[in-house]
Design a protein around this motif. Structure first.
Motif: not given
Length: 418
Positions: A323, A386, A389, A391, A409
């Motif tokens: 990521t 994002a 996770y 985020g 994140l």
């Protein structure tokens, strides 16, 4: 045993389909069977009590002429034709004829139609009508027991008749419950099949989105680098041929790297009939260790990149590292496309406890071309990555000039998100 059960199941299914298409066939068959088994013997040999049973029982009943007997039999049997479509009406007519017949002191074998009507009412009718039907049956059975008291004890007769009534009622309810259970199972199976298809479609859509995102990151970044190198090579051909050759070499290297990544992404979509032993050898997904190589690639295209990391970035799991790599790749690609060469970029990846921050800032123009109020696919892809996770990603003009992309994140477990 298995093939026999399967054949019986298929035969039962075909019978149900035929009955659904022509319900009158089964209703007519029931009437014909009842007539042949219970009406015809009375017409041929007289009443049920004329030639069998104790003498007192024969004397207790009234003999009817054939016309009267046939009329009562028709009133008992013919309503069975609509026992499934109008079960309460069929039961009411048969019960009325039954009570009228026994009020005259006549016994007929066709009285079995009343128990068939009760069974059909329990199976096909409204459950709220059953108490009324049970009351009518109790009254009718009491009348029969009283009429037969000349030969049988009232209580013995009543016990036998009520037991038969309860048996017919229980059989109808049992079949009704069983059919409801089977219908529920079929409905649940159909619902599970629909949910399975929906999950399959959602998984397919998610996989397409993932592959499209990977393809966008790979193709978009590498093509941007190759276009920039090609433009630089054109200008350098006349003034510095060696720089032009170097640009062509870098274009080839970048193209081969992009081709390798595309093969890796598309290779996982192929179904190999020869099994895992013949599966393509795939290289690992890029991670934070590959960010420096990524920066070297854009440096050759003319960007000045200052890259630093803070914290134990190498200890992150592969999903987080991929990521981070893709977000950085997309941010640098956007800078290369919109800010152009000779742009300074500061890149930082910071890990603090359960938080990872990515910041990419350049000193190019603060306004980026594009449709108003519309985000590009790259920014959408970064936000989707994002979000996996917990985020978020923000992008826009930076304070003091230039453009900044910031991503945060959450490294804590997300309850199965990883």
């Amino acid at each position: 045993m298995g093939p026999l059960v399967a054949r019986l199941s298929r035969g039962g299914q075909r019978l149900r389909q035929a009955d659904a298409a022509h319900p009158w066939v089964l209703d007519t068959a029931v009437v014909v069977v009842v007539f042949l088994l219970f009406c015809l013997p009375d017409l041929a040999h007289g009443h049920a009590g004329d030639h069998d049973g104790p003498r007192r029982l024969r004397l207790a009943f009234t003999q009817l002429p054939p016309a009267g007997m046939l009329a009562f039999q028709a009133g008992l049997v013919l309503p069975l034709l609509w026992r499934r479509r109008r079960p309460m009406a069929a039961f009411g007519v048969i019960a009325a004829v039954f009570i009228a017949q026994w009020s005259l002191g006549t016994v007929l074998r066709a009285d079995v139609a009343l128990f068939i009507a009760l069974y059909s009412l329990a199976l096909h009718g409204s459950l709220r009508q059953l108490p009324w039907a049970c009351g009518v049956m109790a009254a009718g059975m009491t009348l029969v027991a009283v009429r037969a008291s000349a030969a049988v004890s009232v209580w013995d007769a009543l016990f036998f008749l009520l037991s038969t009534t309860i048996a017919a009622l229980a059989l109808g309810l049992m079949v009704r419950i069983r059919r409801a259970q089977l219908a529920g199972l079929r409905e649940r199976a159909a619902r599970l099949e629909i949910e399975r298809d929906q999950r399959s479609r959602l998984a397919t859509a998610a996989e397409r989105t993932r592959v499209a995102r990977e393809m966008h990151d790979i193709v978009g970044h590498n093509l941007s680098v190759m276009i920039t190198l090609a433009d630089a090579g054109v200008y350098a051909t006349d003034t510095a041929p060696e720089r032009g050759k170097e640009a062509l070499r870098l274009i080839g290297d970048t193209g081969r790297m992009a081709l390798g990544e595309l093969r890796r992404v598309l290779g996982v979509l192929r179904e190999d009939p020869d099994g895992p032993a013949k599966a393509p050898q795939l290289s690992p997904q890029p991670g934070i260790a590959d960010v420096e190589t990524l920066c070297d690639g854009v440096r050759t295209a003319g960007l000045e990149v200052v890259y630093r990391t803070v914290g134990e970035v190498d200890a992150l799991d592969s999903g987080v590292q991929l990521t981070v790599y893709r977000i950085v790749q997309e941010a640098l690609t956007n800078t290369l496309k919109h800010a152009g060469a000779d742009t300074r970029v500061t890149l930082s990846v910071v890990v603090e406890d359960s938080r990872l921050s990515i910041r990419v800032r350049d000193n190019g123009p603060g306004a980026r071309p594009g449709p108003p109020n519309e985000e590009g696919h790259g920014l959408v892809g970064m936000r989707e990555r994002a979000a996996l996770y917990g985020g978020h990603v923000s992008a826009g003009p930076a304070a003091g000039g230039g453009w900044a992309v910031e991503a945060v994140l959450d490294l804590r477990p997300q309850g199965g998100a990883r």
